[in-house]
Scaffold this motif. Structure first.
Motif, short mmCIF file in Angstrom:
data_model
loop_
_atom_site.label_atom_id
_atom_site.label_comp_id
_atom_site.label_asym_id
_atom_site.label_seq_id
_atom_site.Cartn_x
_atom_site.Cartn_y
_atom_site.Cartn_z
N GLY A 64 -5.59 -1.63 2.68
CA GLY A 64 -4.74 -1.72 1.49
C GLY A 64 -3.92 -0.45 1.30
N SER A 65 -4.51 0.70 1.61
CA SER A 65 -3.77 1.96 1.46
C SER A 65 -2.60 2.00 2.43
N ARG A 66 -2.83 1.48 3.63
CA ARG A 66 -1.73 1.43 4.61
C ARG A 66 -0.60 0.55 4.07
N GLN A 67 -1.01 -0.57 3.49
CA GLN A 67 0.00 -1.50 2.99
C GLN A 67 0.76 -0.89 1.79
N LEU A 68 0.04 -0.08 1.03
CA LEU A 68 0.67 0.58 -0.11
C LEU A 68 1.77 1.53 0.38
N ARG A 69 1.45 2.24 1.46
CA ARG A 69 2.46 3.15 2.03
C ARG A 69 3.66 2.35 2.53
N GLU A 70 3.37 1.20 3.15
CA GLU A 70 4.46 0.34 3.64
C GLU A 70 5.33 -0.09 2.46
N TRP A 71 4.65 -0.44 1.37
CA TRP A 71 5.37 -0.88 0.17
C TRP A 71 6.30 0.23 -0.34
N GLU A 72 5.78 1.45 -0.36
CA GLU A 72 6.59 2.58 -0.84
C GLU A 72 7.80 2.81 0.08
N GLN A 73 7.55 2.66 1.39
CA GLN A 73 8.65 2.84 2.34
C GLN A 73 9.71 1.75 2.16
N LEU A 74 9.23 0.53 1.94
CA LEU A 74 10.18 -0.56 1.75
C LEU A 74 11.00 -0.38 0.48
N GLN A 75 10.36 0.21 -0.52
CA GLN A 75 11.10 0.47 -1.77
C GLN A 75 12.20 1.51 -1.55
N ASP A 76 11.90 2.47 -0.66
CA ASP A 76 12.92 3.47 -0.32
C ASP A 76 14.09 2.79 0.40
N GLU A 77 13.75 1.88 1.32
CA GLU A 77 14.78 1.21 2.11
C GLU A 77 15.63 0.27 1.25
N ILE A 109 -11.57 -12.26 3.39
CA ILE A 109 -10.75 -11.08 3.72
C ILE A 109 -9.27 -11.45 3.67
N ASP A 110 -8.94 -12.61 4.22
CA ASP A 110 -7.54 -13.05 4.22
C ASP A 110 -6.99 -13.16 2.80
N ILE A 111 -7.81 -13.70 1.91
CA ILE A 111 -7.35 -13.81 0.51
C ILE A 111 -7.11 -12.42 -0.07
N THR A 112 -8.04 -11.52 0.18
CA THR A 112 -7.89 -10.16 -0.36
C THR A 112 -6.64 -9.50 0.23
N ARG A 113 -6.42 -9.75 1.53
CA ARG A 113 -5.20 -9.18 2.14
C ARG A 113 -3.94 -9.73 1.47
N ARG A 114 -3.98 -11.00 1.14
CA ARG A 114 -2.80 -11.59 0.47
C ARG A 114 -2.57 -10.91 -0.88
N LEU A 115 -3.67 -10.53 -1.52
CA LEU A 115 -3.53 -9.86 -2.82
C LEU A 115 -2.83 -8.51 -2.68
N PHE A 116 -3.01 -7.87 -1.53
CA PHE A 116 -2.34 -6.57 -1.32
C PHE A 116 -0.82 -6.69 -1.45
#
Lengths: 179, 271
Positions: free
Chosen positions: B152-165, B112-119
């Motif tokens: 992963g979906s949560r992290q994707l949203r975080e990624w989008e927010q960080l791109q805005d910032e 799971i940790d490896i998969t999380r890192r892939l996110f």
């Protein structure tokens, strides 16, 4: 003929086109297109895809051009092009849509990095029922007290004039301080 | 049609969703910015994962998960060169060192940790090899992907927010001029300190990411934190071309420039 330009930027649907329309002596050359995304369509029907373009003739020798940036993120490659040579810039923020504040902050930071020119932030749609107080917006946008955050209604010419004048005062102040 | 492409167009979360829905069996190989990861699936369930040159032997995973003491780990490492993970697992269970549940839980956590890192990988190429199964000597698990997809979906949203910032990584950072702030009194993580050590208006954020071996998400997260804390601000990189200041005014004469601004003020006042 001498020309200078200012840029009006901000998130999607912040009121940039209306701002320019309120003071431009020509019909704003707008490149608006119907919106395809359902989410964005809920906010407004058309959006600026390249830029808005307004003009204020100062006198026989001087013209001020106002450029509005496209608000949607996918057109942000235009920002740097539009920011080139600007006298200063105005960041429009929709006071009634706090979900866009974060994006506005990102745009502000990007423009500041593109050009070390004076700028003001316009808290637009202050006439909306659910508009945030300017002071609250200052906190939310994390704006230093030295940065001008001005209440604004982009459809009101007087209000737009005030914002433009405040930006010009900032430009003058910076020149006088040797900036 | 082979399942292959670019992470820019198809995220890890979307890939997991597809594998889950299609009950796929095979191995997803992702070439990231610094290393390659392999994640194997059986009928849409996570079976096995490995990343780069990381030691993913059973003994190491159990030791990292505190299921084996340092001495036990050393002894196994020295004496079990030719023993497969499956054999080692059986030996450990029979010797009463660990239970079957311990082994499965530790492996599950590691995969799971490896998969999380892939996110966090937003750059890179992927391909899904239908016929490629995990190595036979390794222990496989069977883990439903739903929870990972949600994460992963949560992290994707975080990624989008960080791109805005932080819309561009080609900008530099500088410390804010806050008279009261003292960096020494602020608790920063090791990663944050590594980034802080490279902060100067000369370095772009992408250069800092390269120097600290961080991917786009990791560097954005840290820069966002520093911005939020008011410690840094984004600036144009020092030495970058400055086209705008040179041609802001049609004249280079300072007095003429002031006169021009005053004319603008007068005109707008009169409107």
């Amino acid at each position: 003929m001498q020309t200078v330009k200012m840029v009006v930027t901000g998130p999607f649907s912040a009121g940039k086109t209306e701002f320019i329309q309120s003071v431009s002596e020509i019909d704003v050359v707008s490149t608006e297109r119907k919106i395809s995304s359902d989410g964005e369509k809920m906010v407004k029907e058309a959006t600026t895809v390249a830029m808005d373009f307004g003009r204020i003739t100062v006198d026989e020798d001087l013209v001020l051009y106002l450029f509005g940036t496209p608000g949607q993120k996918r057109f942000d490659f235009m920002w740097e092009i539009l920011s080139e040579g600007m006298l200063g810039f105005i960041v429009m923020v929709d006071s009634a849509r706090p979900e866009t504040f974060r994006e506005a902050r990102g745009i502000l930071q990007t423009f500041r990095a593109y050009a070390p020119t004076p700028y003001v932030v316009a808290a637009n749609k202050q006439d909306a029922e659910d508009a945030w107080e300017v002071d609250d917006m200052r906190h939310a946008l994390r704006l230093d007290s030295k940065i001008k955050l001005l209440p604004c209604v982009a459809t009101n010419r007087k209000s737009v004039k005030t914002v433009l004048l405040e930006l010009l005062y900032s430009i003058l102040a910076e020149m006088e301080s040797g900036g | 049609m082979a399942l292959r492409g670019n992470l820019r167009d198809f995220t890890i979360t979307q890939l997991l969703n597809l594998i889950n829905l299609a009950h796929k069996t095979g191995t997803l190989i992702v070439d990231g910015p610094n290393e390659t990861a392999q994640v194997a699936f059986r009928e849409g369930k996570l079976a096995y994962a490995a990343i780069g040159q990381e030691d993913n032997s059973l003994a190491t995973i159990l030791h990292k998960g505190s299921k084996l003491t340092a001495n036990q780990y050393l002894a196994i490492k020295q004496r079990s060169d030719h023993v497969s993970d499956k054999e080692l697992g059986l030996l450990l269970i029979n010797a009463g060192y660990v239970s079957q549940e311990d082994i499965l839980a530790s492996l599950q956590q590691y995969f799971i940790d490896i998969t999380r890192r892939l996110f966090t990988w937003v750059e890179g190429f992927f391909r899904f090899e239908n016929d490629m199964l995990p190595p036979e000597d390794r222990i496989n698990i069977r883990l439903d992907l739903e929870n990972l997809i949600i994460e992963g979906s949560r992290q994707l949203r975080e990624w989008e927010q960080l791109q805005d910032e932080i819309p561009s990584l080609e900008m530099a950072l500088k410390f804010t001029d806050r008279p009261g702030a003292n960096l020494r009194n602020i608790n920063l993580s090791v990663e944050e300190w590594r980034v802080v050590s490279y902060i100067t208006p000369k370095n772009t954020i992408s250069q800092i990411a390269k120097a600290t071996k961080m991917n786009e998400l990791e560097i954005r997260r840290i820069v966002y934190g520093l911005l939020q804390a008011g410690l840094v601000e984004i600036v144009r990189p020092e030495g970058a071309p400055l086209p705008m200041t040179s041609n802001m005014f049609p004249t280079q004469d300072k007095e003429e420039q002031k006169s021009l601004v005053n004319r603008l003020i007068k005109r707008i006042r009169s409107m």
